[in-house]
Design an enzyme around this catalytic site. Structure first.
Site: not given
Ligand code: NAP
Length: 260
Positions: A167, A171
């Site tokens: 990851y 990133k």
């Molecule tokens: P999340 O709640 O798990 O949501 C992930 C999203 O990505 C969902 O809409 C999922 O939809 C979609 N997704 C996953 N795999 C996919 C694929 N192969 N094709 C198309 N869509 C896909 O994650 P989040 O926490 O909102 O994170 C969003 C972004 O922020 C990510 O890049 C994550 O690395 C980054 N981030 C998050 C955090 C945190 O603390 N939450 C921190 C740093 C960075 P489907 O399952 O319907 O496909």
């Protein structure tokens, strides 16, 4: 480019393509960019994720608040499907101005035990997809000599994280991709930046034990975990009309958890 000084909303309606829009941070970004009457809002939004149901629901929610949205469901790790979804967005919505590569997954494990499959899955979904989407979107953006590319990174990609080699590598890779695109396309009116969230309350972090969350909160200067709206606000800013001089940067939005 014509621009209302009151709202930062252009005379023509910008179109934004947001991946991972079905829940969490991506959903909040789509809602924020679509929201009429606010700076960085009023965009028509193309919604992408694998699950069409939640995207259709979000489309109805955006339309109910007076916005415009369309659904382009696909798996972003399938390069052909993703490029096809972006092409379909351009032909159906008439243009593409803002690309937010937000879809992401984690498959955590210590390096010594990490499988090739878990490495590849995370790199394909979190990094290669951004390259494929940027390449497809850049063609449409160059035509209008305007573009805003926002790649959603992570503090793990900035400072590393034990148990997240795949990851963090993906990133950190987004940062190199973004800077290169910023240099290649800056002269065409296209900017590219990374917004790197810290610890945000979403499904991705939901499963972590309470004591871990408490420990993390103790490391955050503002004394709380982030919300999806905190990230959406930063994305609205960097993708705004007024942000044409902001490019090639990683903007860390983590409540002061990491400070360079
Ligand atoms: P999340 O709640 O798990 O949501 C992930 C999203 O990505 C969902 O809409 C999922 O939809 C979609 N997704 C996953 N795999 C996919 C694929 N192969 N094709 C198309 N869509 C896909 O994650 P989040 O926490 O909102 O994170 C969003 C972004 O922020 C990510 O890049 C994550 O690395 C980054 N981030 C998050 C955090 C945190 O603390 N939450 C921190 C740093 C960075 P489907 O399952 O319907 O496909």
């Amino acid at each position: 480019m014509a621009d209302s000084t009151q709202t930062g909303t252009p005379a023509i309606q910008r179109v934004a393509f947001v991946t991972g829009a079905s829940r969490g941070i991506g959903r909040a970004i789509a809602l924020r960019l679509a929201r009429p009457g606010v700076v960085g809002g009023g965009r028509a939004v193309a919604l992408c994720a694998r699950s069409a149901g939640p995207l259709e629901e979000l489309k109805r929610e955006i339309e109910a608040m007076g916005g415009t949205a369309a659904v382009f469901a696909c798996d972003v790790s399938d390069a052909k499907a993703l490029a096809g979804a972006i092409d379909a967005c351009v032909s159906q919505m008439g243009r593409l101005d803002i690309l937010v590569n937000n879809a992401g997954i984690t498959k955590d494990g210590l390096v010594l035990r990490m499988s090739d499959e878990d490495w590849d899955a995370v790199l394909d979904t979190n990094l290669k997809s951004a390259f494929v989407a940027c390449r497809a979107a850049a063609r449409a953006m160059m035509k209008n000599r305007f573009g805003r590319i926002v790649n959603i990174g992570s503090t793990s990609g900035v400072v590393g994280n034990a148990g997240q080699a795949n990851y963090a590598a993906a990133k950190a890779g987004l940062s190199g991709l973004t800077k290169s695109i910023a240099r290649e396309l800056g002269g065409k009116g296209i900017t590219a930046n990374v917004v790197a969230p810290g610890f945000i309350q979403t499904d991705m972090t939901e499963h972590l034990p309470a004591d871990v969350k408490e420990k993390v909160t103790g490391m955050i200067a503002v004394g709380r975990l982030g919300t999806v709206e905190d990230i959406a606000e930063a994305v609205a800013y960097v993708s705004g009309e007024q942000s044409g001089f902001l490019t090639g940067q990683t903007i860390v939005v983590d409540g002061g958890m990491t400070m360079a």
